[in-house]
Design an enzyme around this catalytic site. Structure first.
Site, mmCIF file in Angstrom:
data_model
loop_
_atom_site.group_PDB
_atom_site.id
_atom_site.type_symbol
_atom_site.label_atom_id
_atom_site.label_comp_id
_atom_site.label_asym_id
_atom_site.label_seq_id
_atom_site.Cartn_x
_atom_site.Cartn_y
_atom_site.Cartn_z
ATOM 1 N N LYS A 22 -43.919 -0.772 32.064
ATOM 2 C CA LYS A 22 -42.734 0.020 31.707
ATOM 3 C C LYS A 22 -42.816 1.434 32.294
ATOM 4 C CE LYS A 22 -42.562 2.194 27.600
ATOM 5 N NZ LYS A 22 -42.276 3.641 27.588
ATOM 6 N N ASN A 23 -43.978 2.069 32.120
ATOM 7 C CA ASN A 23 -44.081 3.477 32.511
ATOM 8 C C ASN A 23 -44.201 3.692 34.018
ATOM 9 O OD1 ASN A 23 -43.742 4.158 29.903
ATOM 10 N ND2 ASN A 23 -45.865 4.755 29.507
ATOM 11 N N CYS A 126 -39.579 13.970 19.525
ATOM 12 C CA CYS A 126 -39.569 12.555 19.158
ATOM 13 C C CYS A 126 -40.667 12.323 18.149
ATOM 14 C CB CYS A 126 -39.731 11.669 20.375
ATOM 15 S SG CYS A 126 -41.370 11.730 21.056
ATOM 16 N N ARG A 131 -43.092 17.524 22.408
ATOM 17 C CA ARG A 131 -42.891 17.107 23.796
ATOM 18 C C ARG A 131 -41.918 18.005 24.574
ATOM 19 N NH1 ARG A 131 -42.438 10.711 24.128
ATOM 20 N NH2 ARG A 131 -43.413 11.003 26.146
ATOM 21 N N ASP A 317 -51.742 5.984 24.767
ATOM 22 C CA ASP A 317 -50.850 4.850 24.483
ATOM 23 C C ASP A 317 -51.608 3.629 23.934
ATOM 24 O OD1 ASP A 317 -48.755 6.400 25.285
ATOM 25 O OD2 ASP A 317 -48.465 5.418 27.221
ATOM 26 N N ARG A 409 -38.569 -2.088 23.229
ATOM 27 C CA ARG A 409 -38.510 -1.066 24.278
ATOM 28 C C ARG A 409 -39.636 -1.261 25.285
ATOM 29 N NH1 ARG A 409 -38.689 4.743 22.324
ATOM 30 N NH2 ARG A 409 -38.499 4.886 24.546
#
Ligand code: EPZ
Length: 432
Positions: A22-23, A126, A131, A317, A409
């Site tokens: 994803k990233n 978030c 952030r 993560d 997500r």
């Protein structure tokens, strides 16, 4: 809102194919704004974030075609997407879209570099911390742009001759800041040097793709990156690298439930620090041309202390997932979060499953327990949610995870991948 029901206590055995990251996928898709040619991305994961970014790019005028959607197509293989930004029709990224996905703020760089201007909503905070984007804005200013903030929007304008190369030092390692600098500097006049750049594999993947598009970049994957600006970029074809966080997550699941799983397509060099911690916890990890194999048969999980750090350190993560594993260790472990100030939202929910965790500033002290017991829990962010899934797989009885849209997500076909290895994971559609 959908929920997931997990009946725990079953070991995992079999093969889990690892999806595209994803990233890496998100900045690669955004890079399509840099060219009037077609950027073809292979191995793009089917994720809510990818679909949302497709909509955001569509709003700027990017046309996209998705291959591999015919009936009978291999359901787990990544999709091939052709992105065509020949006509950028809008350089504004509105609040309604940017607020739903922080990474979409990164469109500011290619829009500014190619179109000379961008108006992008500030992403806001978030669940995992404040952030800020100060370092991303610093990059744009260093490259000669004027940057103003007005009514929650960043208004960036390039000087009349376009962006100019610069010497840029990051005071803190930032993945998004490095992506932004790469995407802005590739079309700037002259030479740019980035000091203290992020070394994450996703940065290297973006640089590799930009090089295929005609960019001149040296040193990606090291703290010093040099970029020689070019007049234009062309289309290219690039395959998204495998998701190291997804691979690490399933590796931790196996280390927790026991069993033997091949993580197909996973690359050990992308997550060595995570694998070292899993081995230290008593699991066996080997790798071959097919991927990474993780197994654990009996024996108590050993406590391991970790501290998150930029690559090649232990990834933030994977912090929540590793904490889930440590909840059942035979002793006490210390988990230190150094990247985000508020990334311990999973602690309370893990406690609902019977975990013993004490928080002291940025350290979680996890006292391992013999057993976890299923309970209703609430997903708070993407990685926190999947830590609850891992814990539930190893807990006695039934766990219901609420708010699973967080999982959608970032984890492609989570239920299918786990169930084909013997887990019992069932999605309950909202309303039923
Ligand atoms: C990326 O976020 C990832 N997101 C995150 O993954 C990941 O946790 C993070 O990098 C760190 O590895 C994507 O790639 C889409 P940063 P990013 O800029 O780029 C501070 C997930 O679960 N900072 O490297 O936004 C910041 O507050 C997500 O998939 C500033 O102070 O992270 C943090 O403390 C969550 N000013 C640190 O730097 C800035 O201008 C690192 O953040 C920018 C960042």
């Amino acid at each position: 809102m959908d929920r997931i029901r997990i009946v725990g206590g079953r070991p995992l055995n079999g093969v889990i194919p690892i999806s595209g990251a994803k990233n890496a996928a998100l900045p690669l898709m955004i890079a399509s704004l840099l060219t009037d040619g077609t950027l073809t991305l292979e191995n793009l994961p089917r994720l809510a974030d990818v679909n949302l970014l497709m909509r955001i790019l569509g709003n700027h005028g990017v046309d996209y075609k998705i291959e591999g959607k015919r009936p009978g197509d291999q359901p787990i293989a990544g999709q091939i997407v052709h992105l065509d930004a020949a006509n950028i029709v809008d350089t504004t990224a509105p609040y309604e879209l940017v607020s739903r996905m922080r990474a979409s703020f990164w469109v500011v760089a290619p829009l500014l570099a190619r179109m000379g201007e961008a108006k992008v909503s500030l992403p806001g905070g978030c669940a995992i911390g404040t952030r800020p984007v100060d370092l991303l804005l610093m990059v744009l200013e260093k490259l000669g742009a004027s940057v103003e903030i007005e009514s929650g929007y960043v208004l960036a304008k390039a000087p009349s001759g376009g962006l100019r190369g610069a010497d840029i030092t990051f005071s803190k390692v930032t993945v998004g800041g490095t992506h932004t600098a790469l995407m802005a500097a590739v079309l700037a006049h002259g030479h740019t040097v980035l000091h203290n750049a992020a070394c994450e594999p996703e940065v290297v993947d973006l640089a590799d793709c930009l090089i295929k598009m005609g960019a001149r970049i040296k040193g990606a994957g090291t703290p010093t990156i040099e970029i020689e600006g070019v007049g234009r970029l062309n289309g290219a074809r690039h395959s998204v690298l495998p998701d190291r966080i997804e691979a690490g997550t399933y590796a931790m699941a196996v280390a927790m439930t026991g069993g033997d799983v091949l993580l197909e397509g996973a690359r050990p060099e992308l997550l060595q620090a995570g694998l070292d911690a899993i081995v230290a916890s008593g699991a066996t990890v080997t790798s071959n041309a097919q991927g990474i194999r993780v197994s654990r048969n009996g024996g108590r999980i050993l406590p391991v202390d970790i501290s998150t750090a930029p690559f090649p350190g232990f990834p933030t993560d994977l912090q929540a997932q590793f904490m889930a594993l440590m909840t059942r260790a035979g002793g006490t472990s210390r988990i230190t979060e150094t990247i985000f100030e508020n990334r311990f939202m999973h602690v309370q929910e893990l406690a609902r499953l019977g975990a013993h965790i004490k928080l002291e500033d940025d350290v979680a002290i996890v006292e391992g327990v013999e057993k976890l017991k299923g309970a209703p829990v609430m997903a708070t962010d993407l990685r926190a949610s999947v830590s609850l899934v891992i814990a539930a797989l190893a807990a006695e009885g039934e766990t219901i995870v609420h708010r699973v849209y967080h999982l959608d997500r970032g984890f492609e076909q989570l239920e299918q991948k786990l169930n084909q290895c013997g887990a019992s994971v069932e999605r309950i559609a909202s309303g039923s």
